[in-house]
Design a protein around this motif. Structure first.
Motif, PDB file in Angstrom:
ATOM      1  N   ALA A 134       2.808  -8.621  -3.039  1.00 48.93           N
ATOM      2  CA  ALA A 134       1.884  -7.503  -3.269  1.00 48.93           C
ATOM      3  C   ALA A 134       0.474  -7.706  -2.702  1.00 48.93           C
ATOM      4  O   ALA A 134      -0.038  -6.829  -2.000  1.00 48.93           O
ATOM      5  N   PRO A 135      -0.205  -8.829  -2.978  1.00 44.96           N
ATOM      6  CA  PRO A 135      -1.558  -8.973  -2.412  1.00 44.96           C
ATOM      7  C   PRO A 135      -1.546  -9.022  -0.891  1.00 44.96           C
ATOM      8  O   PRO A 135      -2.505  -8.603  -0.240  1.00 44.96           O
ATOM      9  N   PHE A 136      -0.454  -9.518  -0.328  1.00 53.25           N
ATOM     10  CA  PHE A 136      -0.356  -9.587   1.124  1.00 53.25           C
ATOM     11  C   PHE A 136      -0.056  -8.213   1.726  1.00 53.25           C
ATOM     12  O   PHE A 136      -0.391  -7.952   2.877  1.00 53.25           O
ATOM     13  N   ALA A 137       0.560  -7.340   0.927  1.00 52.43           N
ATOM     14  CA  ALA A 137       0.742  -5.951   1.357  1.00 52.43           C
ATOM     15  C   ALA A 137      -0.624  -5.313   1.582  1.00 52.43           C
ATOM     16  O   ALA A 137      -0.793  -4.475   2.476  1.00 52.43           O
ATOM     17  N   SER A 138      -1.594  -5.724   0.788  1.00 54.32           N
ATOM     18  CA  SER A 138      -2.966  -5.268   0.955  1.00 54.32           C
ATOM     19  C   SER A 138      -3.596  -5.894   2.197  1.00 54.32           C
ATOM     20  O   SER A 138      -4.151  -5.201   3.054  1.00 54.32           O
ATOM     21  N   LEU A 139      -3.464  -7.194   2.319  1.00 51.55           N
ATOM     22  CA  LEU A 139      -4.155  -7.933   3.382  1.00 51.55           C
ATOM     23  C   LEU A 139      -3.592  -7.664   4.778  1.00 51.55           C
ATOM     24  O   LEU A 139      -4.340  -7.710   5.754  1.00 51.55           O
ATOM     25  N   ILE A 140      -2.284  -7.405   4.892  1.00 48.16           N
ATOM     26  CA  ILE A 140      -1.745  -7.143   6.238  1.00 48.16           C
ATOM     27  C   ILE A 140      -2.049  -5.714   6.692  1.00 48.16           C
ATOM     28  O   ILE A 140      -1.796  -5.355   7.839  1.00 48.16           O
ATOM     29  N   ARG A 141      -2.628  -4.911   5.786  1.00 52.08           N
ATOM     30  CA  ARG A 141      -3.086  -3.572   6.173  1.00 52.08           C
ATOM     31  C   ARG A 141      -4.610  -3.498   6.210  1.00 52.08           C
ATOM     32  O   ARG A 141      -5.192  -2.422   6.261  1.00 52.08           O
ATOM     33  N   GLU A 173       5.660   0.633   8.294  1.00 51.00           N
ATOM     34  CA  GLU A 173       4.518   1.528   8.096  1.00 51.00           C
ATOM     35  C   GLU A 173       3.346   1.137   8.988  1.00 51.00           C
ATOM     36  O   GLU A 173       2.647   1.987   9.544  1.00 51.00           O
ATOM     37  N   ILE A 174       3.123  -0.159   9.129  1.00 51.59           N
ATOM     38  CA  ILE A 174       2.033  -0.637   9.984  1.00 51.59           C
ATOM     39  C   ILE A 174       2.314  -0.285  11.443  1.00 51.59           C
ATOM     40  O   ILE A 174       1.436   0.209  12.161  1.00 51.59           O
ATOM     41  N   ARG A 175       3.545  -0.523  11.885  1.00 49.27           N
ATOM     42  CA  ARG A 175       3.905  -0.247  13.279  1.00 49.27           C
ATOM     43  C   ARG A 175       3.748   1.237  13.621  1.00 49.27           C
ATOM     44  O   ARG A 175       3.493   1.591  14.770  1.00 49.27           O
TER      45      ARG A 175
END
Length: 270
Positions: A134-141, A173-175
């Motif tokens: 979860a926190p990395f879902a924030s950081l990779i965006r 989603e990022i791509r």
């Protein structure tokens, strides 16, 4: 009342000094995992990677747990990724929320999985198990992540293959995002492993670090404290074992007050 309230009665029961926000979407991945998004309070500020205390009114009393904010700091909504615990004081009720329901949130976010707690480096590892992603879902965006690092490696380990889907959804989603796709480019790498089912990459992340398979699969050298940085979020055992491996490689733990080569989120349990 065991379910989140949708009526005006809910507003009358909200504790003072607490936000009451509206659920906007819910996605159930498995019988153990779900994702939900809710409105963001006006003026609520946080650093990508931090967590907040969220909760519900259960039998007339507020019940809270620490949840990493999975959305980036620039997002207009707040996103969370949760386990479902049948008898959990909060999650047994939280898993039943639907769009329109109200969720409580305390006003002060905090946490150690923030970019400010790391010294400058070139390659950032994000080690996660289960909902620890979860926190990395924030950081990779978060664009700043890719301004500070040339390469970002997100590892996500779950028991079953189906539990990896949230991570793959994030990457997709990022791509496909209008500006993140360009900001992230080819800097983000996703390494997903399962421990109980056959999968191209199988095993506990700590075992894959120890035997060198992680590095061989990614085509990168072993940990180097001069350039590598790490963030860890997962089960208590995983935190302990991964911390030891990073320390054996010469990396030192950092904090908000004293940045270092790696950081751990100790508030996470699950």
């Amino acid at each position: 009342m065991n379910a989140p309230a949708k009526t005006e009665d809910f507003a009358a029961t909200v504790p003072a000094g607490v936000f009451a926000e509206t659920v906007t979407s819910v996605t159930h991945y498995t019988d153990r995992l779900f994702r939900f998004r809710m409105t963001r309070p006006a003026g609520f500020r946080f650093r990508s990677g931090e967590f907040a205390m969220i909760g519900l009114m259960v039998e007339g009393k507020p019940v809270y747990r620490a949840y990493s904010i999975a959305s980036p700091a620039w997002d207009e909504e707040l996103e969370f990724f949760s386990i479902k615990v049948p008898d959990g004081p909060l999650t047994s009720h939280l898993q039943a929320i639907q769009p329109g329901d109200q969720v409580l949130m305390r006003k002060k976010p905090t946490g150690t999985l923030v970019l400010d707690a790391l010294t400058p480096g070139k390659r950032l590892y994000m080690f996660s198990t289960g909902t620890g992603i979860a926190p990395f879902a924030s950081l990779i965006r978060e664009p700043e992540t890719f301004e500070k690092f040339d390469e970002v490696i997100l590892t996500h380990t779950t028991r079953d293959v189906a539990e990896l889907k949230y991570g793959f959804d994030l990457i997709a989603e990022i791509r496909n995002h209008e500006f993140l796709a360009e900001v992230v480019g080819d800097k983000l790498r996703h390494y997903a492993t399962a421990t109980r089912e056959d999968y191209p990459f199988r095993g506990r992340i700590t075992d894959l670090i120890r035997n060198g398979k992680l590095f061989a699969d990614l085509g990168v050298p072993a940990f180097d404290p001069a350039i590598d940085r790490g963030m860890i979020c997962g089960s208590t055992e995983m935190l302990k074992d991964t911390k030891l491996l990073l320390e054996e490689a010469g990396l030192t733990e950092g904090s908000n007050n004293k940045p270092g080569e790696f950081v751990i989120e100790r508030a996470f349990v699950g």
